[in-house]
Motif scaffolding. Structure first.
Motif, PDB file in Angstrom:
ATOM      1  N   ARG A   1       0.836  -1.198   0.000  1.00 19.56           N
ATOM      2  CA  ARG A   1       0.000   0.000   0.000  1.00 19.56           C
ATOM      3  C   ARG A   1       0.868   1.244   0.000  1.00 19.56           C
ATOM      4  NH1 ARG A   1      -3.414  -0.480   5.251  1.00 19.56           N
ATOM      5  NH2 ARG A   1      -3.725  -2.519   4.292  1.00 19.56           N
ATOM      6  N   ALA A   2       0.218   2.371  -0.196  1.00 23.91           N
ATOM      7  CA  ALA A   2       0.864   3.675  -0.020  1.00 23.91           C
ATOM      8  C   ALA A   2       0.038   4.470   0.975  1.00 23.91           C
ATOM      9  CB  ALA A   2       0.961   4.416  -1.348  1.00 23.91           C
ATOM     10  N   ILE A   3       0.695   5.301   1.756  1.00 28.90           N
ATOM     11  CA  ILE A   3      -0.024   6.211   2.648  1.00 28.90           C
ATOM     12  C   ILE A   3       0.477   7.620   2.393  1.00 28.90           C
ATOM     13  CG2 ILE A   3      -0.363   4.428   4.405  1.00 28.90           C
ATOM     14  CD1 ILE A   3       1.805   5.787   6.101  1.00 28.90           C
ATOM     15  N   TRP A   4      -0.321   8.594   2.784  1.00 30.93           N
ATOM     16  CA  TRP A   4       0.069   9.990   2.599  1.00 30.93           C
ATOM     17  C   TRP A   4      -0.326  10.809   3.815  1.00 30.93           C
ATOM     18  CZ3 TRP A   4      -3.947  13.494   2.673  1.00 30.93           C
ATOM     19  CH2 TRP A   4      -5.230  12.984   2.412  1.00 30.93           C
ATOM     20  N   ALA A   5       0.417  11.879   4.020  1.00 29.59           N
ATOM     21  CA  ALA A   5       0.128  12.793   5.127  1.00 29.59           C
ATOM     22  C   ALA A   5       0.424  14.211   4.684  1.00 29.59           C
ATOM     23  CB  ALA A   5       0.976  12.430   6.350  1.00 29.59           C
ATOM     24  N   ASP A   6      -0.497  15.110   4.968  1.00 30.46           N
ATOM     25  CA  ASP A   6      -0.286  16.535   4.719  1.00 30.46           C
ATOM     26  C   ASP A   6       0.347  17.158   5.951  1.00 30.46           C
ATOM     27  OD1 ASP A   6      -1.427  16.295   2.233  1.00 30.46           O
ATOM     28  OD2 ASP A   6      -3.409  16.988   2.857  1.00 30.46           O
ATOM     29  N   LEU A   7       1.539  17.742   5.773  1.00 31.79           N
ATOM     30  CA  LEU A   7       2.289  18.308   6.889  1.00 31.79           C
ATOM     31  C   LEU A   7       2.230  19.825   6.849  1.00 31.79           C
ATOM     32  CD1 LEU A   7       5.522  16.097   6.622  1.00 31.79           C
ATOM     33  CD2 LEU A   7       3.342  15.539   7.709  1.00 31.79           C
ATOM     34  N   ASN A   8       1.984  20.402   8.008  1.00 30.11           N
ATOM     35  CA  ASN A   8       2.019  21.857   8.138  1.00 30.11           C
ATOM     36  C   ASN A   8       3.451  22.267   8.464  1.00 30.11           C
ATOM     37  OD1 ASN A   8       1.823  24.543   8.821  1.00 30.11           O
ATOM     38  ND2 ASN A   8       0.087  24.309  10.188  1.00 30.11           N
TER      39      ASN A   8
END
Length: 372
Positions: A210-217
């Motif tokens: 799988r792939a995962i993603w995260a939006d970082l501030n």
């Protein structure tokens, strides 16, 4: 008579050189072909590094012979430089971040479950603990870890606590499955910057990949970070040893060769589907992206080529040398990568050969967040 023989020999070498040129062209063409539509293309693309190397050897040959025919391999190198640069990076020295620029350092590492399954008798615990501590104390801003393993009931393998909680890192952990020891195994992103959004891209109900993603501030700007673990080649050291040892025994060699080819074909097809699904998600991102992970494919593959047509590769732009990341019996394989989009610029790339406790070497890249 000597002159006739010399002309014949020259003609043979020229024909061989032309055949190598066609081999290069065929290999480049096969990079564009989805393996799930025509799987032999995956095998032909796999041979492209050999064709590129032979082309360099022909350049040297014609150079030694002081022949104008060196133009032929030289033209291939000039027109195909991007493919050579995928295999060997030529960035000398380190780029410095401009004064006042914001930077982001990203670590990507397939930790191979921290060798937990090789530790049934306790013999690997010191090495596993060393690897966990190395990751936990690495000065990166973001950690993208594949084949991550965490067991809350273990003092050694409670890695969520040892890497994340102890050092106040934000995290997103997507669990692929839980083993018989009730340990969680999957893909994780740790970050010293807040995670404002996150998600998972599943490659199939029955697949652990799988792939995962995260939006970082990141100090007011949002950067989307992906980490992916694509379909394994499913080739173990023992498979390679068995194939080598079967040389000389025709029946056994054919059997082992068919077994390897079947596994490679399965991997080509699966990764072709997976990278297309990943890229669809990447192209919809409203933010600059960094894509890390274990692609399980080399730079002359459909998988890599698909990403490289849209994104920049951190090793190519800021690395040096061959940059092999596979720590196994097949040398020179770079199957772990970091790609990035516009809005970012790679200024430093490093492969950490000092950390050889997994079957992959960790890689880090430093990025400058460019002003719009």
């Amino acid at each position: 008579m000597p002159g006739t023989f010399k002309r014949i020999r020259r003609r043979i070498w020229l024909i061989l050189n032309i055949l190598v040129v066609f081999w290069v062209l065929l290999g480049v063409l096969c990079l564009q072909v989805p393996p799930h539509e025509f799987w032999p293309a995956g095998f032909l693309a796999l041979t492209l590094p050999g064709a590129l190397l032979l082309n360099v050897l022909f350049l040297l040959y014609w150079l030694i012979k002081r022949s104008w025919l060196l133009v032929l391999p030289l033209l291939v190198i000039v027109l195909g430089w991007g493919y050579y640069n995928r295999l060997i990076a030529f960035n000398l020295g380190e780029n410095e971040a401009p004064e006042g620029a914001r930077t982001l350092t990203v670590l990507s590492y397939n930790v191979h479950v921290f060798n937990a399954y090789a530790d049934r008798d306790g013999s690997e615990r010191e090495a596993s603990s060393e690897m966990i501590d190395w990751v936990a104390t690495h000065p990166a801003d973001v950690y993208c870890l594949q084949e991550f393993y965490s067991n809350r009931g273990s003092s050694i393998y409670n890695t969520i606590s040892r890497i994340g909680n102890r050092y106040d890192k934000h995290r997103y952990f997507s669990v692929s499955f839980v083993d018989r020891n009730k340990a969680d195994i999957g893909t994780v992103i740790f970050s010293r910057y807040p995670i404002v959004n996150k998600g998972v891209i599943r490659f199939g109900e029955s697949s652990h990949n799988r792939a995962i993603w995260a939006d970082l501030n990141v100090e007011g700007d949002t950067i989307r970070v992906y980490t992916a673990h694509l379909q394994s080649m499913s080739i173990k050291s023992q498979d390679i040893e068995n194939t080598y040892s079967a040389i000389g025994n025709e029946e056994s060699f054919k059997k082992e060769g068919r077994n390897l080819a079947r596994r490679l074909k399965k991997g080509f097809v699966a990764r072709g589907h997976q990278v297309e699904k990943l890229l669809e998600h990447i192209q919809e991102s409203p933010y600059p992206v960094i894509v890390c992970g274990d692609l399980n494919d080399i730079p002359t593959s459909y998988t890599y080529n698909k990403l490289a047509r849209t994104l920049q590769n951190a090793f190519v732009e800021a690395g040096a040398g061959i940059g092999a990341t596979y720590n196994g019996p097949l040398p020179f394989l770079r199957i772990d990568n970091q790609f990035y989009s516009e809005g970012l610029r790679a200024i430093r790339f490093e492969t950490h050969y000092e950390m050889g406790l997994s079957d992959h070497f960790p890689i880090t890249a430093e990025y400058v967040l460019e002003k719009e």
